[in-house]
Design an enzyme around this catalytic site. Structure first.
Site, PDB file in Angstrom:
ATOM      1  N   GLY A  45       0.765  -1.242   0.000  1.00  0.00           N
ATOM      2  CA  GLY A  45       0.000   0.000   0.000  1.00  0.00           C
ATOM      3  C   GLY A  45       0.795   1.292   0.000  1.00  0.00           C
ATOM      4  O   GLY A  45       0.332   2.307  -0.509  1.00  0.00           O
ATOM      5  N   GLU A  99       4.071   4.094   6.200  1.00  0.00           N
ATOM      6  CA  GLU A  99       2.849   3.288   6.077  1.00  0.00           C
ATOM      7  C   GLU A  99       1.785   4.092   5.324  1.00  0.00           C
ATOM      8  O   GLU A  99       1.768   5.320   5.385  1.00  0.00           O
ATOM      9  CB  GLU A  99       2.393   2.899   7.499  1.00  0.00           C
ATOM     10  CG  GLU A  99       1.109   2.123   7.595  1.00  0.00           C
ATOM     11  CD  GLU A  99       1.148   0.732   6.972  1.00  0.00           C
ATOM     12  OE1 GLU A  99       1.506   0.629   5.779  1.00  0.00           O
ATOM     13  OE2 GLU A  99       0.782  -0.236   7.657  1.00  0.00           O
ATOM     14  N   ASP A 100       0.910   3.395   4.641  1.00  0.00           N
ATOM     15  CA  ASP A 100      -0.154   4.082   3.914  1.00  0.00           C
ATOM     16  C   ASP A 100      -1.268   4.518   4.855  1.00  0.00           C
ATOM     17  O   ASP A 100      -1.712   5.649   4.845  1.00  0.00           O
ATOM     18  CB  ASP A 100      -0.718   3.196   2.781  1.00  0.00           C
ATOM     19  CG  ASP A 100      -1.097   1.798   3.260  1.00  0.00           C
ATOM     20  OD1 ASP A 100      -0.865   1.461   4.455  1.00  0.00           O
ATOM     21  OD2 ASP A 100      -1.617   1.021   2.442  1.00  0.00           O
ATOM     22  N   ASP A 103      -5.068   1.804  10.815  1.00  0.00           N
ATOM     23  CA  ASP A 103      -6.485   1.575  11.094  1.00  0.00           C
ATOM     24  C   ASP A 103      -6.612   1.198  12.577  1.00  0.00           C
ATOM     25  O   ASP A 103      -6.722   2.068  13.433  1.00  0.00           O
ATOM     26  CB  ASP A 103      -6.936   0.464  10.136  1.00  0.00           C
ATOM     27  CG  ASP A 103      -8.420   0.214  10.143  1.00  0.00           C
ATOM     28  OD1 ASP A 103      -9.160   1.067  10.626  1.00  0.00           O
ATOM     29  OD2 ASP A 103      -8.855  -0.851   9.652  1.00  0.00           O
ATOM     30  N   GLY A 105      -4.157  -0.170  14.193  1.00  0.00           N
ATOM     31  CA  GLY A 105      -2.812  -0.018  14.747  1.00  0.00           C
ATOM     32  C   GLY A 105      -2.139  -1.351  15.031  1.00  0.00           C
ATOM     33  O   GLY A 105      -0.990  -1.391  15.459  1.00  0.00           O
ATOM     34  N   THR A 107      -1.032  -3.613  12.955  1.00  0.00           N
ATOM     35  CA  THR A 107       0.131  -3.814  12.082  1.00  0.00           C
ATOM     36  C   THR A 107       1.325  -3.031  12.616  1.00  0.00           C
ATOM     37  O   THR A 107       2.417  -3.575  12.786  1.00  0.00           O
ATOM     38  CB  THR A 107      -0.188  -3.345  10.642  1.00  0.00           C
ATOM     39  OG1 THR A 107      -1.387  -3.993  10.220  1.00  0.00           O
ATOM     40  CG2 THR A 107       0.943  -3.675   9.691  1.00  0.00           C
ATOM     41  N   LYS A 131      -6.894   6.536  10.951  1.00  0.00           N
ATOM     42  CA  LYS A 131      -8.312   6.533  11.337  1.00  0.00           C
ATOM     43  C   LYS A 131      -8.378   6.501  12.869  1.00  0.00           C
ATOM     44  O   LYS A 131      -8.411   5.421  13.467  1.00  0.00           O
ATOM     45  CB  LYS A 131      -8.995   5.282  10.783  1.00  0.00           C
ATOM     46  CG  LYS A 131      -9.132   5.248   9.268  1.00  0.00           C
ATOM     47  CD  LYS A 131      -9.757   3.929   8.837  1.00  0.00           C
ATOM     48  CE  LYS A 131     -10.051   3.881   7.366  1.00  0.00           C
ATOM     49  NZ  LYS A 131     -10.474   2.512   6.951  1.00  0.00           N
ATOM     50  N   ASP A 159      -5.757  -0.212  -2.176  1.00  0.00           N
ATOM     51  CA  ASP A 159      -6.579  -0.989  -3.108  1.00  0.00           C
ATOM     52  C   ASP A 159      -7.915  -1.400  -2.501  1.00  0.00           C
ATOM     53  O   ASP A 159      -8.089  -1.422  -1.277  1.00  0.00           O
ATOM     54  CB  ASP A 159      -5.842  -2.261  -3.523  1.00  0.00           C
ATOM     55  CG  ASP A 159      -5.820  -3.298  -2.398  1.00  0.00           C
ATOM     56  OD1 ASP A 159      -5.443  -2.938  -1.267  1.00  0.00           O
ATOM     57  OD2 ASP A 159      -6.213  -4.449  -2.635  1.00  0.00           O
TER      58      ASP A 159
HETATM   59  P1  5GP Z   1      -4.291  -2.000  10.991  1.00  0.00           P
HETATM   60  O1  5GP Z   1      -3.319  -3.093  11.313  1.00  0.00           O
HETATM   61  O2  5GP Z   1      -3.841  -0.642  11.468  1.00  0.00           O
HETATM   62  O3  5GP Z   1      -5.680  -2.333  11.441  1.00  0.00           O
HETATM   63  O4  5GP Z   1      -4.467  -1.979   9.434  1.00  0.00           O
HETATM   64  C1  5GP Z   1      -3.532  -1.455   8.583  1.00  0.00           C
HETATM   65  C2  5GP Z   1      -3.721  -2.038   7.198  1.00  0.00           C
HETATM   66  O5  5GP Z   1      -5.089  -2.299   6.883  1.00  0.00           O
HETATM   67  C3  5GP Z   1      -3.263  -1.037   6.156  1.00  0.00           C
HETATM   68  O6  5GP Z   1      -1.880  -1.156   5.898  1.00  0.00           O
HETATM   69  C4  5GP Z   1      -4.115  -1.405   4.970  1.00  0.00           C
HETATM   70  O7  5GP Z   1      -3.518  -2.441   4.252  1.00  0.00           O
HETATM   71  C5  5GP Z   1      -5.401  -1.931   5.565  1.00  0.00           C
HETATM   72  N1  5GP Z   1      -6.460  -0.894   5.589  1.00  0.00           N
HETATM   73  C6  5GP Z   1      -7.011  -0.321   6.680  1.00  0.00           C
HETATM   74  N2  5GP Z   1      -7.955   0.565   6.352  1.00  0.00           N
HETATM   75  C7  5GP Z   1      -7.995   0.592   4.997  1.00  0.00           C
HETATM   76  C8  5GP Z   1      -8.777   1.342   4.043  1.00  0.00           C
HETATM   77  O8  5GP Z   1      -9.632   2.190   4.359  1.00  0.00           O
HETATM   78  N3  5GP Z   1      -8.517   1.082   2.735  1.00  0.00           N
HETATM   79  C9  5GP Z   1      -7.602   0.171   2.321  1.00  0.00           C
HETATM   80  N4  5GP Z   1      -7.442   0.012   1.010  1.00  0.00           N
HETATM   81  N5  5GP Z   1      -6.863  -0.559   3.200  1.00  0.00           N
HETATM   82  C10 5GP Z   1      -7.047  -0.337   4.514  1.00  0.00           C
END
Ligand code: 5GP
Length: 175
Positions: A45, A99-100, A103, A105, A107, A131, A159
């Protein structure tokens, strides 16, 4: 804009993104002056964000990429995915994770833990999108591009089911 079964509306324009990315780079240039940070971008991403950001970085720096393996059986118990591709010596380095989007956190928590274990001197995160409503881990994200609502977004590297990464702007799911 339609991708597969979902409709998306324009959310952050290419101009707004470019402006913000330049500002983030400026701040990082200032904060890391005299240092040689190791930037580690999380694939897939972040590839466009990392590329645009790093073009604006005027420091001596190293750049590397890592990927997270798909979930293992342990994932359901809350364990984070395995990191693939860390070849650099992390010990005593100033690491900046690119990081892109953050969400929950989960990851970032896992990635930071791994780098801490490997003896990084400092670890900071630069995330284009965060977010805040979705965050369940108290992680400190030093460089934030945009704080956004807890709605699915695509474009600029992100994506939906494999599509949409090549869009210049960011689009939000239509609800
Ligand atoms: P976390 O581990 O913080 O919950 O999630 C991070 C990963 O979830 C991001 O690197 C991404 O791959 C995916 N992700 C979370 N929210 C979105 C979103 O709104 N759109 C997309 N395309 N990917 C997301």
């Amino acid at each position: 804009m339609k991708i597969k079964d979902k409709n998306f509306v324009p959310f952050i324009s290419a101009e707004e993104i470019n402006d913000r990315v330049a500002k983030l780079a400026k701040q990082i240039n200032k904060d890391y002056k005299g240092k040689t940070p190791l930037f580690i971008a999380i694939l897939n991403g972040s590839f466009i964000f990392a590329s645009d950001l790093l073009k604006e970085i005027n420091l001596d720096c190293e750049i590397s990429f890592i990927k997270l393996s798909s979930y293992t059986e342990m994932a359901s118990t809350g364990n984070v995915k395995e990191l693939i591709g860390i070849n650099e010596n992390i010990f005593n380095r100033d690491v900046v994770i690119i990081e892109d989007i953050v969400d929950t956190g989960n990851t970032m928590k896992g990635v930071m833990g791994e780098f801490k274990e490997r003896g990084a001197k400092t670890i900071e995160i630069v995330s284009l999108l965060v977010k805040p409503e979705a965050l369940v881990n108290a992680i400190d994200i030093k460089y934030v591009g945009f704080e956004i609502p807890d709605k699915f977004v695509v474009g600029y590297g992100l994506d939906y089911d494999g599509l949409g990464r090549n869009k210049k702007a960011i689009y939000q799911i239509k609800s």
